[in-house]
Structure formats: C-alpha cells, structure tokens
Enzyme design. Sequence first.
Site, PDB file in Angstrom:
ATOM      1  N   ASP A 133       1.975   1.573  -5.762  1.00 19.46           N
ATOM      2  CA  ASP A 133       2.116   0.046  -5.542  1.00 19.46           C
ATOM      3  C   ASP A 133       1.501  -0.764  -6.836  1.00 19.46           C
ATOM      4  O   ASP A 133       0.800  -0.343  -7.465  1.00 19.46           O
ATOM      5  CB  ASP A 133       1.469  -0.125  -4.303  1.00 19.46           C
ATOM      6  N   GLU A 180       6.871  -4.694 -12.636  1.00 15.43           N
ATOM      7  CA  GLU A 180       6.978  -4.011 -11.430  1.00 15.43           C
ATOM      8  C   GLU A 180       6.900  -2.585 -11.475  1.00 15.43           C
ATOM      9  O   GLU A 180       6.198  -1.780 -11.126  1.00 15.43           O
ATOM     10  CB  GLU A 180       8.010  -4.345 -10.335  1.00 15.43           C
ATOM     11  N   ASP A 213       6.098   1.831  -2.896  1.00 16.58           N
ATOM     12  CA  ASP A 213       6.116   0.565  -2.254  1.00 16.58           C
ATOM     13  C   ASP A 213       6.511  -0.658  -3.398  1.00 16.58           C
ATOM     14  O   ASP A 213       6.250  -0.334  -4.605  1.00 16.58           O
ATOM     15  CB  ASP A 213       4.737   0.461  -1.641  1.00 16.58           C
ATOM     16  N   HIS A 215      -2.179   0.427  -2.585  1.00 18.36           N
ATOM     17  CA  HIS A 215      -2.222  -1.022  -2.427  1.00 18.36           C
ATOM     18  C   HIS A 215      -3.657  -1.586  -2.623  1.00 18.36           C
ATOM     19  O   HIS A 215      -4.037  -2.525  -3.275  1.00 18.36           O
ATOM     20  CB  HIS A 215      -1.558  -1.518  -1.245  1.00 18.36           C
TER      21      HIS A 215
END
Length: 956
Positions: A726, A764, A798, A931
């Site tokens: 993530d 990302e 994710d 995360h």
Amino acid sequence: MGGACRAGPGVECGCTERSYPPYVHPRGKGKEILGLDTFVRPSRGEQPGNGSSRGQQRQRQGRQAPEPAAALEVAPAPASTQARGGAEISAQPSATARAPTCAEILTRPAGRARAPAWARAAVPIRPPLAPAPASELVRHEEPRGAEGGAEVGASTFPEEEGQVSARLRELTQRKKQRGKQNIHDIGVNTRQNLRHFIECKRGTSGTVVQLKTNHFRLTALPQWALYQYHVNFNPQMDSKRLRSVLLDVHKQLLGKCYSFDGAILFLCHRLRNKVTEVFSQTHSGENVRITITLTNELLPNSPTCLQFYNIIFKRFLNTMNLVQIGRNFYDICNGAEDMRDLRFNICPGFITSILQYENDIMLCTDVSHKVVRKDTVLDLINDFQRSGRHTAREDILKEIRGQIVYTKHNNRTYRVDDIDWEQNPRSTFEKDGSDISFLNYYRQQYRAAITDLEQPVLVSLPKRKKGPDGRLKSPALLMPELCNLTGLTRSMRMNDRVTKNIANRTRLSPEKRYSELQKLVDNIHRNTDVQRELQEWGLDFDKQSLSLTARVLPVQKLNEDRRAMSICCTDWSKEIKRGQLSYPKPLNNWLLVFNYENERLAQILWEKLNITTRALGINLRPPLQCPVEDKIEEYLKVLEKNITPQTQIAVCLLPNNKKDKYDAIKKYLCVTHPVPSQCIVAETLNRPQILLSVVTRLALQMNCKIGGHLWKISMPLTDAMFVGIDCYHDTASGCESVAGFVASLDTSLTKWYSWCFLQKPGQEFLDGLMSCLETALGAWKKNNKQCPLPKFIFVYRDGVGDGQLQTMVDYEVPQILRCLNSHPNYSYKLVVIVVKKRLNARFFVEKNGRLENPSAGTVIDVEVTRPEWYDFFIISQSVRVGTVMPTHYNVIFDNTDLTPDQIQCLTYKLCYMYYNWTGVIRVPAPCQYAHKLAFLVGQSIRKNPHKALSDSLYYL
C-alpha cells in the site's frame, strides 16, 4: 500571455486562469494525529480497514487523473439462459446440506476451476469489442480529485533506477498518447489471460443466501446510432452554465434529443456538416462563436455510450433539483439539515454511476452526505486577523492549506495550496488578449458579487502540470469570499458532540439506506419531465433493485492446535480476556517514560498492566521508570540514556496528543535508536469506566510489537507467503509518498517482514518492488530452513484504482516476475490480487421483514461483478451501526490451479490475522499492516526506518 482554463474542455472551471509563474509552495506539517498509537477500540462499529483512516490518508488529491484503458463490448446472453434476477440457475443445492468448511475447500485437489452444473449459469465471456481509435475520441481533462495514475519518481534503489523508472516513464507516455476518456471505470480485460477462469469464475462453497443490492438495470436501450460532437467556444466561456445557455439557443438545429456536458455534445441525428459554426450572444452583449465538430459515431451498446448514459442520468438529477458538487449530487435546497449552533449544514445526496456488469448495463447508486460549513474562507481569515497575533498570516495558511473548499457559483470543489497576499479582487489578469479584474470576471462569468476588495487570493495548484496540449497549466485563483469551507476542523473533530451529531445523521441503517435509494428511483419514475426525456432517448430503468444469490462462508476457528483458548466468532474482544495468548512473549526489560505531572497515572498504568498481563499469560517484570520534564528534548535525552541493547520496548505516557512530540519520539526510536515503542495519552487513563479495557488492549499491542503471537489460524496451504502493498500520499504538505511492503514469514501468519521506501509526491506505483521482494525472500529463507523459498506467493495490492490496472499489470507485475525468475529452478505459484475498499456497492439481506447487513463471510461473485475481470466481493467484517461496506478483489495474475473457492477462502482467513483488532477486519491482514506502516512513516517519521525493526510489528 493568458493561459487557457486549467480544467480543459468539458470540465467546468470555477477559477480564474491567468499567466502565473511556476509556483513553489512551502512544505507544511502533516495532519495532526488525534489518538497516537494507543490500542483503543473505535466507537460505534468502526473497524480497521473500514475506510476511516484511509479517508484521512486520501490526501490522494495529488494523484494524477487516470486514463481508462481499453473498453469492452459485452453482448447480451442468450434469452433462454437469463432470468429476471440474473443468470438462470437450473438447480440449487439443498438448503439443509452441510456447507463445507474452508479447510475442506482449501485441501481439495487443485485443478481446472469448474463449478458444478447447478452453478454454471450460462454467462459466457464475450470477446471484447475493439475500442475506437484514439483519434476518434474527444480528448478532455479529468476533473480534479479523480483517482489516477502514477507520477514518475526517482527510485530508492539506485541499481534499478535506470531500467525501472524509465519503464514507468515509457508506460505513462504511451498512456497519454492513447487519448483520454472521461468514462468512470471502463476496465482492462485481465481475465482473458487467466485461461483456467475463462469458463467460470464462481465459487460454490458456503450457505446460499438471497441479497438485495443498490443496482438497477437499464431495461431499455436506444435503437439508433449516437453521434458525438466536440463543442468549442470562442472567446472561451469558463462557466458551464453559461456554455449550456449559449448552446440551448440553437435547439432548432440540435433537435429535441441532445445532451451536453460542457464540452461533449451527444445527438441522435447527424448534422449536415462535419463542422458546424453557430453564433450566440451573452447577457452582456458579447458575441460568441460556437464550433460543433463531429468526433465519433456510436452504437447503443458501445462502451463509449456509458459516458453518455452517465451524462443523461446526471441531467435527470439536475431536473429533480439536486445540485452537483464535485462528482456527486446533493439536495441543498430542501434536504440540507441545518446544524445552527455548530455553523454547518449536512447535505444528503447520491453517488451514481452506470457501468457494464456481467449480464447487463446497470445503475449503481448510493447515499452520500457532505458537510458544508456556513463560514467562508474570508470569515476564517478575518477571525485570525482580529486576534492581533503577528503570526496571523502563517497561522491562516497552516489552518487552510490542504482543505477542500466549495464554490457555490459553479458547484465545484478545490483544494487550497497557498494564499497570494499580494493580489486582491481589483488585480487584473489577461483573458482573451485583454486585461480583466477578478471583480469584473466573476461578475460577468457567474454574476457573483464580491464586496470585500482587500481580501487576498487563494491559490489551487493544478493536479496535472501540463494540459492536453502539452503546455504548462496555471493554478486556479479563487476569491475567499466565494469559497465555503467543507469538512471539519481539528477542533471540530475533537468535539464529541460534533462527531456524534454527524455520525447519527450519516451512518444509515440498511433499512434506511435502502429506503432512500428506492425513494430516488421512485421519484425518477414519477417525475414527468424525466420520464418524457427517457422516452425520447429510448431508455428505461427497473423500478426495483437487483436481487442475487450469494454465499456465506463458515466462521473460522482460531488457536485450533495450541494451548490457548479456541475461538470461533467474528469478534473475540471478550473471549481473549478469558484465556491465554497463542504465544505470549515475556516482557523483562522495558521503559516507562512519563512527565512529572503524570507520575500518579504512570503508577496506575503499571498496576493495571500487572493484573491484566497475568490473565493473558504474559510474564511482566517491573519497568524502568523515567520521569522527565515535559519537553521534547528531555524525552529524547532520557531515551538515549536508558535504552540498552536488551530493551524490548519503550512506553511513553504523554500529557497530550501534540503531533510534534509524538513525531520526535517515533522518529528517534524508529530511525536513530531502533526499539519498538508505544505511546499513550494520559487523558485515556483518566476514564475509569474504560480503563481496564484500554490497558488490556495496550498489553496486547505491546506483546505483538516485541514478537509475541496473540492468536493463530490454520492455513492448509503450507509454505505460502502472503504479501501486502500500500502507498501513503500527503501531497497537501508536499511531502514524499511512502510505499509500505509487508510479507509473512511463516505458515501460521505470526511473523512478518516489513519494509518501506520513499517516492516522489503522489507516485503510486513502486519503483523498488523487485528489491523489496528479494529481501523478503531472504528473510523467508532465514525463518524456514526446510523450505528456502515459498511454493505459493499471494500479493494483495491496495490503493490501485480501476483506471490504473493496465499500468499495474505492465509495471509492477513484471518486477515481481523478474525477481522470482532470477532464482534458478524455482517453480513458484503466484497470485496477484488488487484490493479495492472505496466502493459504492451495497448489499442487504431480508430477515423478518426488515433489511439487515449480510453476515460476515458473505461472498458475491455473480451479477454485479465485471465480465472482463476475475473478481469477487467479500463482506468479511461485522458492524454494529450503519451499513456494512464490502471489499472488492480483482485477480489480475494467477498461474496456480487454485479454484475460486480456495482463493476466496484464503482471502477471508487473512482478515482474521490483524493483531491490532480483536475481530475480523475489512481487508486481508497484510494489506492493513502495509497501510499502517506507510501511514506511520508518511505522517511522523518521513525517513526509512532502521532495518533492525523489519521483523517486528513496531508500526501498530
């Protein structure tokens, strides 16, 4: 020279564009944390992975807008195989038949994924229709705030920077050259490469249950071709409303049936010429030339028509007096609830999208709420300036930087990046070759009156640095007087009365949510204007939502083979207090740091910990108590003096939740002097009614940070590694993005390898994924002497939007494969799954005449899935308040022989193994660990943590 509107054709601009130098804004501090890292159970049914912290993290406004990939054409299934509720099912298993357990499912012989006859409904995968050439598609910009692709960034691993980053630049450039479509989620066909799932992607295990959804079929489609035109205005009109008024003058030319979104015009008949020019006049007498250019001819079932259907439906909502704010529609006039004493309104509204699903094109709609404050940015500025502080300007910028504002004159939202104190409403900029003041611009374009002529100008930086024409884009300049603040301030978030009021009005029960959705559809069918337009276009919607068949997987058992208490439920917060942990690790050498004022609370904390750990089976010795002055440097001095190589953990009792102090302690203990740490706010211990519960969870969190195992689950697949990835983005403060990587190191999922690295802001996709995986394989080898490499590797990714799937497939998956292929004679089995939490889909089950949330373990893999993907939904968690949110899983790579049942059951099992929550969470544990790691580093540390901590869960 004057710049064009930064939003580009087709996107309404609420700003003034002007010539502006490259803007560099100073970096601000990250968002202030509220609860530090105490293990306190969130109230009212909130759960990890349920989107709350993720919503804060999505300060993903810095992401670049996506470009939808190749679209699919899905032909309807043969009429003989379709039932009203979806695909026809000839025979279903008996309701009394015993459902197989996940252990039985996972130990079945692997083979071709073929469902039994009763579940093999005729839902063929139709070959995709070739997308229209890029030259035939209208090129226009995505609105700000859309999920998007990655920005090229420098690799953290120098040995890969040349090859990997160059590859990402190549993919990004290729993506730009294909043209851009503003279509919500036309997906990449990843299923066509998964040969063993071409025939059927459905599972069969579990108990069959009937669900209602928030999807409504389009029951009628147009029987004619659709003509797509691009509309250009000269001089440029920034107001979408004004552009629509100017075009509406020519209804005789356009006919009754036409749809215009500000840049794209859809007609059901073809104009005589490919390029048509007409003229209109504004209310001020200015002549405007309108050029209408044919760009495409579309069939009713063309993927590009999905864009048209969405535009048409938004027009229906406008007809029903709903106001568009951003992408959603809200009932501001009649439905807004006035919280007078709190100075804000809660506006109810709807999220809508029309997409192609397995068998049908359907409308998916959900209830949304927006908090719009009554005060404007100008009110906030004036409040600060009246305080008389010499740092008023700095305080104002700190308060509003990164906040989202709403402009009523054009119903748009913007993020504030800076304040230009040198300009005011009388300042001028160049537009269409002449100078115009902000005052006159807003009056002419929007009929908006500005009264305060001394106010500064807000600066909103463009999301994309370059427009479709390749030129640098200018920032948007906004008037504070015309900008209403949205969301909550820090003080509001810490006010229990405010948060409780908002929660009571926005957390709708399943019954209430479904009633609101049904009311919307009923209003559409009762509104004569909407029905007339539906008939003119040849469209119609179902009056009732879609019903489908789902399955409920059995509840998993924990601690089956250990002396610890066996647990078989989805929330074991009570059960864990009555039995020992799976592997409690003794805590013999630890620090307790506190300021002198909290010496009494520190003693209470030690006494309660001593009692609690005894019941959990943890051998706890007294801590080394270290009182300090309440200064950051004093905390760091004490830690430096007392931490030794034998110190297992440092517990810091802090007098408040000030972020600078928390950040300094975490950074020192994660980077400079690597030791697991635990921070707790003194106020938490001043609540006797929850003290025992807080201390119990604190003991659990401390034990797992030093390597203890709280519980374990049986995983039938031995020698399998589970990876979670993530990214955290904090573009509001201009800080680097953080990629978190977590991998399991044992079969029972109790040991984890963790690593992260920094990337360019907003990036990302991972540049150093190959090196991360290689290091994780080395850690696996140290922990598994008999099996030096895992036989199975499951990667749960994710944070990837639907528009980013192609880049994910082309960029990150090859890195994983290169790493695995670099090991000679390594016969690996790899599964890569994209996890998506931000969904509009909702599911309801009817019990005793009322709609309720489905049970934990509910799997949905029919009807509302996508034909071009191997995907499914799982509702893994239970909630006490509100409507449960499912999680979407999309398998984009799979070279195993595992069946859909086996992959679904493995994914569900992983949701039990998150040690920071005594219950099942919404996402697989490795995703939530990744995360938490990325969030801690991005918010507080902002450096790579020390490698000595890579084998501990120090970030919980």
